[in-house]
Design an enzyme around this catalytic site. Structure first.
Site, mmCIF file in Angstrom:
data_model
loop_
_atom_site.group_PDB
_atom_site.id
_atom_site.type_symbol
_atom_site.label_atom_id
_atom_site.label_comp_id
_atom_site.label_asym_id
_atom_site.label_seq_id
_atom_site.Cartn_x
_atom_site.Cartn_y
_atom_site.Cartn_z
ATOM 1 C CE1 TYR A 91 43.561 32.869 52.986
ATOM 2 C CE2 TYR A 91 41.576 31.745 52.238
ATOM 3 C CZ TYR A 91 42.943 31.960 52.164
ATOM 4 O OH TYR A 91 43.676 31.256 51.249
ATOM 5 N N GLY A 92 42.039 36.916 53.462
ATOM 6 C CA GLY A 92 43.248 37.734 53.499
ATOM 7 C C GLY A 92 42.997 39.091 52.894
ATOM 8 C CB SER A 93 45.032 41.020 50.493
ATOM 9 O OG SER A 93 45.128 39.959 49.565
ATOM 10 C CG PHE A 94 41.350 38.605 47.431
ATOM 11 C CD1 PHE A 94 41.926 39.607 46.678
ATOM 12 C CD2 PHE A 94 41.725 37.304 47.187
ATOM 13 C CE1 PHE A 94 42.863 39.327 45.697
ATOM 14 C CE2 PHE A 94 42.663 37.006 46.205
ATOM 15 C CZ PHE A 94 43.230 38.017 45.462
ATOM 16 C CD GLN A 95 39.090 39.259 55.724
ATOM 17 O OE1 GLN A 95 38.188 39.385 56.536
ATOM 18 N NE2 GLN A 95 40.343 39.033 56.077
ATOM 19 C CD GLU A 96 40.460 47.524 52.307
ATOM 20 O OE1 GLU A 96 39.859 48.485 51.801
ATOM 21 O OE2 GLU A 96 40.437 47.280 53.541
ATOM 22 C CD GLU A 131 44.371 33.600 46.012
ATOM 23 O OE1 GLU A 131 45.590 33.769 46.192
ATOM 24 O OE2 GLU A 131 43.547 33.896 46.870
#
Length: 164
Positions: A15-20, A83
């Site tokens: 839901y954060g930077s790992f969506q990129e 994480e």
């Protein structure tokens, strides 16, 4: 080879930077198949002093994110390591955006649900504009460290994901 000889693949809601894809591709050392999904019952918070968000249970919350599909045990380990102890990996149910199909996946929930550093709502587009470049550099350093720790601890890399 029988199916019991193969390790199961993992699906992880991010839901954060790992969506990129540039970030998840670095951390996973490949480009996974990514599908859009919604997670109900959680809120996406900013974290004071950090470049990354967290999620915590919230009755009416809905989070738009992505599911990284078919991850190996080693790739899941990379996500667990980056994480760290601040997050707990938890199994949740998401709804795939394109098909409305429900899917059981794992995600990372902020361990301290009463953390006073959680506030507001994290914005992916703002993060891309302001912080993505720095986060990609931090991700590169993390992968280099994982391959060759050279006596350094994971905590030394925490500073790369904090705001200046």
């Amino acid at each position: 080879m029988t199916s019991s000889d193969q390790s199961p693949s993992h699906n992880v809601f991010v839901y954060g930077s790992f969506q990129e894809p540039a970030v998840s591709g670095l951390i996973l050392e490949c480009t996974p198949v990514i599908v859009s999904a919604k997670l109900h019952g959680f809120h996406l918070y900013r974290l004071k002093g950090r470049l990354h968000p967290c999620i915590s249970p919230s009755d009416n919350g809905i989070i738009n994110g992505k599911v990284l599909t078919g991850l190996t045990d080693a790739q899941l380990e990379n996500l667990d390591m980056i994480e760290g102890a601040d997050y707990m990996r938890k199994t949740v149910e998401v709804i795939l955006t394109n098909t409305s199909e429900k899917m059981k996946v794992e995600t990372y929930v902020w361990a301290n649900k009463d953390d006073p550093d959680m506030y507001g709502e994290w914005d992916f587009e703002e993060w891309k504009r302001l912080h993505m470049e720095k986060f990609i550099e931090a991700s590169k350093k993390f992968i280099e460290w994982k391959k060759n720790p050279n006596g350094k601890t994971r905590e030394e890399f925490e500073k790369f994901v904090h705001e200046e």
